[in-house]
Design an enzyme around this catalytic site. Structure first.
Site, PDB file in Angstrom:
ATOM      1  N   HIS A   1       0.734  -1.299   0.073  1.00  9.94           N
ATOM      2  CA  HIS A   1       0.013   0.047  -0.132  1.00  9.94           C
ATOM      3  C   HIS A   1       0.797   1.287  -0.006  1.00  9.94           C
ATOM      4  O   HIS A   1       2.281   1.014   0.169  1.00  9.94           O
ATOM      5  CB  HIS A   1      -0.926  -0.185   1.370  1.00  9.94           C
ATOM      6  CG  HIS A   1      -0.296  -0.300   2.514  1.00  9.94           C
ATOM      7  ND1 HIS A   1       0.610   0.491   3.050  1.00  9.94           N
ATOM      8  CD2 HIS A   1      -0.361  -1.231   3.289  1.00  9.94           C
ATOM      9  CE1 HIS A   1       1.157   0.132   4.133  1.00  9.94           C
ATOM     10  NE2 HIS A   1       0.628  -0.923   4.518  1.00  9.94           N
TER      11      HIS A   1
ATOM     12  N   GLY B   1       9.655   1.641   8.369  1.00  9.23           N
ATOM     13  CA  GLY B   1       8.381   2.642   8.431  1.00  9.23           C
ATOM     14  C   GLY B   1       8.303   2.801  10.007  1.00  9.23           C
ATOM     15  O   GLY B   1       8.582   1.770  11.087  1.00  9.23           O
TER      16      GLY B   1
ATOM     17  N   HIS C   1       4.096   1.301   1.985  1.00  6.58           N
ATOM     18  CA  HIS C   1       5.329   0.758   1.841  1.00  6.58           C
ATOM     19  C   HIS C   1       5.708   1.475   0.509  1.00  6.58           C
ATOM     20  O   HIS C   1       7.091   1.677   0.423  1.00  6.58           O
ATOM     21  CB  HIS C   1       4.782  -0.773   0.960  1.00  6.58           C
ATOM     22  CG  HIS C   1       4.275  -1.730   1.861  1.00  6.58           C
ATOM     23  ND1 HIS C   1       3.200  -2.100   1.935  1.00  6.58           N
ATOM     24  CD2 HIS C   1       4.797  -2.352   3.144  1.00  6.58           C
ATOM     25  CE1 HIS C   1       2.520  -2.953   2.951  1.00  6.58           C
ATOM     26  NE2 HIS C   1       3.769  -3.134   3.498  1.00  6.58           N
TER      27      HIS C   1
HETATM   28  P1  AMP Z   1       5.047  -5.151   6.409  1.00  7.08           P
HETATM   29  O1  AMP Z   1       4.975  -5.443   4.877  1.00  7.08           O
HETATM   30  O2  AMP Z   1       3.840  -4.630   7.315  1.00  7.08           O
HETATM   31  O3  AMP Z   1       6.130  -5.870   7.122  1.00  7.08           O
HETATM   32  O4  AMP Z   1       5.974  -3.646   6.454  1.00  7.08           O
HETATM   33  C1  AMP Z   1       6.926  -3.484   5.580  1.00  7.08           C
HETATM   34  C2  AMP Z   1       7.576  -1.990   5.911  1.00  7.08           C
HETATM   35  O5  AMP Z   1       6.701  -0.899   5.868  1.00  7.08           O
HETATM   36  C3  AMP Z   1       7.996  -1.893   7.383  1.00  7.08           C
HETATM   37  O6  AMP Z   1       9.109  -1.092   7.478  1.00  7.08           O
HETATM   38  C4  AMP Z   1       6.890  -1.099   7.894  1.00  7.08           C
HETATM   39  O7  AMP Z   1       7.202  -0.286   8.935  1.00  7.08           O
HETATM   40  C5  AMP Z   1       6.588  -0.205   6.767  1.00  7.08           C
HETATM   41  N1  AMP Z   1       5.155   0.364   6.656  1.00  7.08           N
HETATM   42  C6  AMP Z   1       4.209  -0.567   6.757  1.00  7.08           C
HETATM   43  N2  AMP Z   1       3.038   0.399   6.965  1.00  7.08           N
HETATM   44  C7  AMP Z   1       3.465   1.609   6.730  1.00  7.08           C
HETATM   45  C8  AMP Z   1       2.873   2.967   7.038  1.00  7.08           C
HETATM   46  N3  AMP Z   1       1.337   3.146   7.099  1.00  7.08           N
HETATM   47  N4  AMP Z   1       3.692   4.071   6.902  1.00  7.08           N
HETATM   48  C9  AMP Z   1       4.901   3.928   6.617  1.00  7.08           C
HETATM   49  N5  AMP Z   1       5.583   2.733   6.746  1.00  7.08           N
HETATM   50  C10 AMP Z   1       4.736   1.624   6.651  1.00  7.08           C
END
Ligand code: AMP
Length: 250
Positions: free
Chosen positions: A31, A144, A34
């Protein structure tokens, strides 16, 4: 854009790349949150690598793992349009030849907040992230602030293990309502979706963590924790079977 399912082919390709390498590890169902990490890497690095891997060792709940959304085709199209150089798509056997007998464990912060209610979660996170770093050999990695505890633990691991890597924090991307974007938001029903932005609103406006916890409970959240730590107010709360996390500066 190169797409690698094979670890050796990916490592070979990586060794041929020159310049500053930026790396964004994800679990897919991408989204705008990411994409902000990816865009930051594209702006700063010569080569941007994204990995997509739903890491089973960080899931303490089998149902959460089974229900984790997947949109690989759309993810790859979007990353290609953005100008990503390569996507790495490993599988469990490839990343865990040891079947998770070797782990990275942090013994203090990882036990608190999300770690208290998700035993072993951060062992899984740190271990997979170190494996991915060793395979990708990045200069910069993008994480993030939405997952503030996770980001802090990875920064700590980089420092503790003298990894020659710079972590670049990326601010949380939110919907207009204030709700932090998350792949798990897709699983909220319409009523829960209406309530979900209150998590951010209450964290920002409550006078202290205790008041925030009380207000969220009254609104119908099943609160896991709200705590002030390191100039942040961190929280996790359930709406039905969806666990939301967020944090704001205090
Ligand atoms: P995930 O796919 O949930 O493991 O997230 C992958 C990366 O995207 C991680 O570094 C998360 O912190 C970052 N991330 C997920 N959602 C957000 C968001 N809303 N804003 C900024 N970074 C995000």
């Amino acid at each position: 854009m190169m797409v690698f399912n094979d670890i050796n082919e990916f490592k070979q390709w990586r060794l041929e790349q020159m310049g500053l390498i930026g790396f964004v590890p994800t679990m897919g169902a991408l989204h705008k949150g990411h994409f902000e990490l990816v865009q930051t890497s594209l702006n700063e690095a010569d080569i941007t690598i994204v990995s997509i891997f739903v890491n089973p060792t960080q899931f303490d709940n089998k149902e959460d793992l089974a229900n984790y959304p997947n949109s690989l085709g759309d993810d790859l199209n979007a990353l290609e349009d953005m100008g990503v150089s390569a996507v790495f798509l490993p599988n469990y056997e490839m990343l865990y030849p040891d079947d998770f007998k070797y782990k990275v464990t942090e013994t203090e912060l990882s036990q608190k907040f999300c770690g208290a209610s998700r035993p072993g979660h951060f062992d899984g996170v740190l271990t997979v992230v170190l494996k991915l770093f060793n395979i990708c050999i990045p200069h910069n990695v993008y994480f993030g602030e939405k997952d503030f505890q996770q980001m802090t633990l990875i920064e700590g691991m980089i420092e503790a293990l003298f990894l020659p890597i710079t972590l670049v924090p990326v601010p949380t991307v939110r919907e207009e309502s204030g709700l932090a974007l998350s792949s798990r938001n897709q699983r909220l029903n319409s009523e829960q979706k209406q309530l979900a932005p209150k998590l951010n609103e209450v964290l920002k406006n409550a006078s202290d963590a205790e008041q925030a916890q009380q207000q969220l409970t009254e609104l119908g959240f099943n609160v896991d924790y709200v705590e002030d730590w390191n100039h942040r107010r961190l929280a996790a709360a359930w709406l039905g079977d969806v666990r939301l996390i967020d944090n704001v500066e205090v």
